[in-house]
Design a protein around this motif. Sequence first.
Motif, PDB file in Angstrom:
ATOM      1  N   LEU A  90      97.465 -33.984  12.420  1.00 47.10           N
ATOM      2  CA  LEU A  90      98.360 -34.261  13.544  1.00 47.10           C
ATOM      3  C   LEU A  90      97.665 -35.095  14.610  1.00 47.10           C
ATOM      4  O   LEU A  90      98.231 -36.091  15.100  1.00 47.10           O
ATOM      5  N   ASP A  93      97.228 -38.771  13.884  1.00 44.62           N
ATOM      6  CA  ASP A  93      98.454 -39.565  13.802  1.00 44.62           C
ATOM      7  C   ASP A  93      98.716 -40.221  15.157  1.00 44.62           C
ATOM      8  O   ASP A  93      98.905 -39.535  16.170  1.00 44.62           O
ATOM      9  N   TYR A 279     110.446 -34.484  17.583  1.00 44.29           N
ATOM     10  CA  TYR A 279     109.412 -34.881  16.622  1.00 44.29           C
ATOM     11  C   TYR A 279     109.053 -33.710  15.707  1.00 44.29           C
ATOM     12  O   TYR A 279     108.913 -33.873  14.481  1.00 44.29           O
ATOM     13  N   LYS A 283     109.622 -33.515  11.592  1.00 43.72           N
ATOM     14  CA  LYS A 283     108.532 -33.209  10.678  1.00 43.72           C
ATOM     15  C   LYS A 283     108.851 -31.976   9.830  1.00 43.72           C
ATOM     16  O   LYS A 283     108.586 -31.947   8.624  1.00 43.72           O
ATOM     17  N   SER A 287     111.420 -34.037   7.056  1.00 40.03           N
ATOM     18  CA  SER A 287     110.363 -34.387   6.102  1.00 40.03           C
ATOM     19  C   SER A 287     109.857 -33.199   5.301  1.00 40.03           C
ATOM     20  O   SER A 287     108.989 -33.372   4.435  1.00 40.03           O
ATOM     21  N   GLN A 289     107.847 -30.992   6.089  1.00 33.87           N
ATOM     22  CA  GLN A 289     106.439 -30.688   6.373  1.00 33.87           C
ATOM     23  C   GLN A 289     106.409 -29.558   7.417  1.00 33.87           C
ATOM     24  O   GLN A 289     106.099 -29.757   8.578  1.00 33.87           O
ATOM     25  N   LEU A 292     103.156 -29.020   9.511  1.00 30.00           N
ATOM     26  CA  LEU A 292     102.943 -29.965  10.610  1.00 30.00           C
ATOM     27  C   LEU A 292     103.914 -29.685  11.765  1.00 30.00           C
ATOM     28  O   LEU A 292     103.541 -29.770  12.938  1.00 30.00           O
ATOM     29  N   GLY A 293     105.156 -29.374  11.424  1.00 30.18           N
ATOM     30  CA  GLY A 293     106.106 -29.019  12.476  1.00 30.18           C
ATOM     31  C   GLY A 293     105.664 -27.786  13.243  1.00 30.18           C
ATOM     32  O   GLY A 293     105.806 -27.722  14.466  1.00 30.18           O
TER      33      GLY A 293
END
Length: 322
Positions: A90, A93, A279, A283, A287, A289, A292-293
């Motif tokens: 994270l 990014d 965002y 995530k 997506s 993920q 990550l979220g």
Amino acid sequence: MTHQATAAGPAAVTPTTAPAPPRSHRHRPAKKRGRWTPWIYLAPALVVLAGLLVYPIYQLGLISFLEYTQAQVSGGEPTTFQGLGNYRTLFADSQFWQVLLATVVFAACCVVATLAVGCALAVLLTRIRALPRLALMLAALGAWATPAITGSTVWVFLFDPDYGPVNRLLGLGDFSWTYGRYSAFALVLLEVVWCSFPFVMVTVYAGIKAIPSEVLEAASLDGASQWRIWRSVMAPMLRPILVVVTIQSIIWDFKVFTQIYVMTNGGGIAGQNLVLNVYAYQKAFASSQYSLGSAIGVVMLLILLAVTLVYLRLLRRQGEEL
């Protein structure tokens, strides 16, 4: 007779001059019970909050340390422990840092605008008659009570390039407010301020009404302007209240989701209007993920926790004034 009265005198005075007996230990348990009384009353609410907050936060933190995608959810692959790997991904990014910066700037603008509008209208409430004051209060409370998704939908219609009345009144033709990055953020900011300023207005108005009228009259007699009265008299006396509404506005505006998601259709063109909440949603759910979220959610939680700790510290300092 005189000798007997004199002799009896000290005996009569002795009980009042003797040292008081030590306190009985029977009072100590009562004090201890008194300390726990508030917690006994708060226990049901604390149990509910623990179930609604503690367990979800625990799960959020746990998933952020795992590899948890759609493959793990469906059972196709085993869940593996990643440690700080998701956080390293994270923080590496560049989009995350852009979104974080945009969130901080957007929240700061919303807070400043909300405080400015709320304080200005609070002062206005003290200057107008009872009937206009009641109408303004009802209109503000109506805006505050409107659900975020309803208010966002109404604002999108008002600023619609084809059917919205705002573009016609301003002569902007088919200008699209949600196409550009800054115009879309400005549109969302207006909606956030519209549904947030009533809390500031009502709170500050209550604080102004608590200020002694003699203080304001003395400032007026000294020739101070309205702005000088606000800056030099009202604002210092309202400082504890302003601290409260500022910190709460920061917490609310930092985690804006519904307005951005509805008004920019999920974050704008190519994600140009993303904030951290949207965002994290993209995530985790767009997506798949989830880890990550969850990591983004933990970062937001830590940031808001830091703000809350500052808020509590300021409340503790201003406790006597509040």
